[in-house]
Design a protein around this motif. Sequence first.
Motif, PDB file in Angstrom:
ATOM      1  N   ILE A   4       0.867  -1.097  -0.189  1.00  0.00           N
ATOM      2  CA  ILE A   4      -0.027   0.110   0.196  1.00  0.00           C
ATOM      3  C   ILE A   4       0.767   1.206   0.020  1.00  0.00           C
ATOM      4  O   ILE A   4       1.732   1.508   0.886  1.00  0.00           O
ATOM      5  CB  ILE A   4      -1.000  -0.111   1.041  1.00  0.00           C
ATOM      6  N   VAL A   5       0.609   2.122  -0.911  1.00  0.00           N
ATOM      7  CA  VAL A   5       1.624   3.182  -0.986  1.00  0.00           C
ATOM      8  C   VAL A   5       0.374   4.445  -1.132  1.00  0.00           C
ATOM      9  O   VAL A   5      -0.326   4.628  -1.782  1.00  0.00           O
ATOM     10  CB  VAL A   5       2.316   3.140  -2.595  1.00  0.00           C
ATOM     11  N   VAL A   6       0.894   5.353  -0.239  1.00  0.00           N
ATOM     12  CA  VAL A   6      -0.018   6.542  -0.067  1.00  0.00           C
ATOM     13  C   VAL A   6       0.612   7.539  -1.083  1.00  0.00           C
ATOM     14  O   VAL A   6       1.897   7.994  -0.810  1.00  0.00           O
ATOM     15  CB  VAL A   6      -0.024   6.900   1.383  1.00  0.00           C
ATOM     16  N   VAL A   7      -0.002   8.398  -1.716  1.00  0.00           N
ATOM     17  CA  VAL A   7       0.391   9.443  -2.408  1.00  0.00           C
ATOM     18  C   VAL A   7      -0.332  10.809  -2.027  1.00  0.00           C
ATOM     19  O   VAL A   7      -1.599  10.895  -2.406  1.00  0.00           O
ATOM     20  CB  VAL A   7       0.209   9.479  -3.777  1.00  0.00           C
ATOM     21  N   GLU A   8       0.225  11.559  -1.292  1.00  0.00           N
ATOM     22  CA  GLU A   8      -0.525  12.912  -0.839  1.00  0.00           C
ATOM     23  C   GLU A   8       0.332  14.107  -1.060  1.00  0.00           C
ATOM     24  O   GLU A   8       1.341  14.359  -1.046  1.00  0.00           O
ATOM     25  CB  GLU A   8      -0.888  12.882   0.539  1.00  0.00           C
ATOM     26  N   ASN A   9      -0.728  15.026  -1.599  1.00  0.00           N
ATOM     27  CA  ASN A   9      -0.297  16.556  -1.605  1.00  0.00           C
ATOM     28  C   ASN A   9      -0.444  17.239  -0.139  1.00  0.00           C
ATOM     29  O   ASN A   9      -1.506  17.069   0.197  1.00  0.00           O
ATOM     30  CB  ASN A   9      -1.294  17.274  -2.649  1.00  0.00           C
ATOM     31  N   VAL A  10       0.414  17.995   0.218  1.00  0.00           N
ATOM     32  CA  VAL A  10       0.413  18.549   1.799  1.00  0.00           C
ATOM     33  C   VAL A  10       1.064  19.565   1.584  1.00  0.00           C
ATOM     34  O   VAL A  10       2.266  20.011   1.179  1.00  0.00           O
ATOM     35  CB  VAL A  10       1.164  17.397   2.721  1.00  0.00           C
ATOM     36  N   LEU A 137      -0.660  -0.418   8.008  1.00  0.00           N
ATOM     37  CA  LEU A 137      -0.681  -1.002   6.721  1.00  0.00           C
ATOM     38  C   LEU A 137       0.123  -0.283   5.436  1.00  0.00           C
ATOM     39  O   LEU A 137      -0.028  -0.902   4.416  1.00  0.00           O
ATOM     40  CB  LEU A 137      -2.077  -1.286   6.442  1.00  0.00           C
ATOM     41  N   VAL A 138       0.438   0.697   5.944  1.00  0.00           N
ATOM     42  CA  VAL A 138       1.101   1.576   4.767  1.00  0.00           C
ATOM     43  C   VAL A 138       2.667   1.000   4.473  1.00  0.00           C
ATOM     44  O   VAL A 138       3.355   1.121   5.509  1.00  0.00           O
ATOM     45  CB  VAL A 138       1.099   3.238   5.135  1.00  0.00           C
ATOM     46  N   ASP A 139       2.961   0.872   3.432  1.00  0.00           N
ATOM     47  CA  ASP A 139       4.308   0.422   3.074  1.00  0.00           C
ATOM     48  C   ASP A 139       5.261   1.593   2.518  1.00  0.00           C
ATOM     49  O   ASP A 139       6.340   1.350   2.689  1.00  0.00           O
ATOM     50  CB  ASP A 139       4.362  -0.810   1.960  1.00  0.00           C
ATOM     51  N   ARG A 140       4.694   2.621   1.890  1.00  0.00           N
ATOM     52  CA  ARG A 140       5.272   3.875   1.509  1.00  0.00           C
ATOM     53  C   ARG A 140       4.504   4.840   1.414  1.00  0.00           C
ATOM     54  O   ARG A 140       3.389   4.965   1.155  1.00  0.00           O
ATOM     55  CB  ARG A 140       6.056   3.434   0.150  1.00  0.00           C
ATOM     56  N   TYR A 141       5.093   5.881   1.590  1.00  0.00           N
ATOM     57  CA  TYR A 141       4.280   7.267   1.626  1.00  0.00           C
ATOM     58  C   TYR A 141       5.033   8.194   0.445  1.00  0.00           C
ATOM     59  O   TYR A 141       6.427   8.349   0.479  1.00  0.00           O
ATOM     60  CB  TYR A 141       4.525   8.131   2.684  1.00  0.00           C
ATOM     61  N   THR A 142       4.344   8.927  -0.484  1.00  0.00           N
ATOM     62  CA  THR A 142       4.907   9.925  -1.199  1.00  0.00           C
ATOM     63  C   THR A 142       4.340  10.887  -1.136  1.00  0.00           C
ATOM     64  O   THR A 142       2.931  11.253  -1.482  1.00  0.00           O
ATOM     65  CB  THR A 142       4.704   9.297  -2.893  1.00  0.00           C
ATOM     66  N   LEU A 143       4.960  11.889  -0.467  1.00  0.00           N
ATOM     67  CA  LEU A 143       4.311  13.125   0.054  1.00  0.00           C
ATOM     68  C   LEU A 143       4.819  14.328  -0.967  1.00  0.00           C
ATOM     69  O   LEU A 143       6.141  14.566  -1.021  1.00  0.00           O
ATOM     70  CB  LEU A 143       4.898  13.408   1.572  1.00  0.00           C
ATOM     71  N   ARG A 182       9.357   5.480   3.785  1.00  0.00           N
ATOM     72  CA  ARG A 182       8.870   4.264   4.458  1.00  0.00           C
ATOM     73  C   ARG A 182       8.664   4.325   5.871  1.00  0.00           C
ATOM     74  O   ARG A 182       9.186   5.365   6.567  1.00  0.00           O
ATOM     75  CB  ARG A 182       9.769   3.220   4.078  1.00  0.00           C
ATOM     76  N   PRO A 183       7.630   3.512   6.628  1.00  0.00           N
ATOM     77  CA  PRO A 183       7.244   3.747   7.872  1.00  0.00           C
ATOM     78  C   PRO A 183       8.665   3.484   8.568  1.00  0.00           C
ATOM     79  O   PRO A 183       9.286   2.565   8.325  1.00  0.00           O
ATOM     80  CB  PRO A 183       6.463   2.654   8.057  1.00  0.00           C
ATOM     81  N   GLY A 184       8.779   4.404   9.649  1.00  0.00           N
ATOM     82  CA  GLY A 184      10.100   4.347  10.346  1.00  0.00           C
ATOM     83  C   GLY A 184      10.053   3.719  11.768  1.00  0.00           C
ATOM     84  O   GLY A 184       8.922   3.297  11.799  1.00  0.00           O
TER      85      GLY A 184
END
Length: 187
Positions: A4-10, A137-143, A182-184
């Motif tokens: 599961i990869v999260v992609v978010e504008n922040v 459950l998140v494997d990677r975040y693209t912020l 990645r989750p730390g």
Amino acid sequence: MGKIVVVENVTLDGVMQSPGTEDDTRGGFTRGGWAAPYADAVLAETLGKGVAADNAMLFGRRTYEIMQRSWGGRTDGNPFTPVLEGKRKYVVSRTQASFSWVNSVPVADLSALKRIEEDLVVLGSGELVRSLAAAGLVDRYTLLLHPLTLGQGTTLFGDLEVRLDLEETVVTGKGVIIAFYRPGSVA
């Protein structure tokens, strides 16, 4: 289970609410569409690589409905349209709503995600992202960190404590830092 990869504008103050449209006015939010002025070729190319990958989409109900209104059945020649139309779209919802956009699959709860073998990309869907993060459950975040603050709006992580380890960054010509995490772990 796929990744599961999260992609978010922040924004720099953590706001993720309504970056591309003015559809989400919950809480009196009046600053929708804030990410659009920061789009450029570097951002499009970097995100395009992820979108072109062989994966499915994962949405919360509200974001799904916004995306369906914006992209479902579009015929304007936008290269992103056939990509979205062709991908399977899983929708986590507590309601028994009808999900009529092509290739849409309802998901009753987070535990059902463990049976999905495809990699899943989450766009928007802040409430869902907070639930996924809390459940580990998140494997990677693209912020996509935009160089502005809004001073109001829903923040990505709310009151969760989330530790991230930086893997890579790309800086666009308009100052957006695309950070891959990645989750730390606790240091």
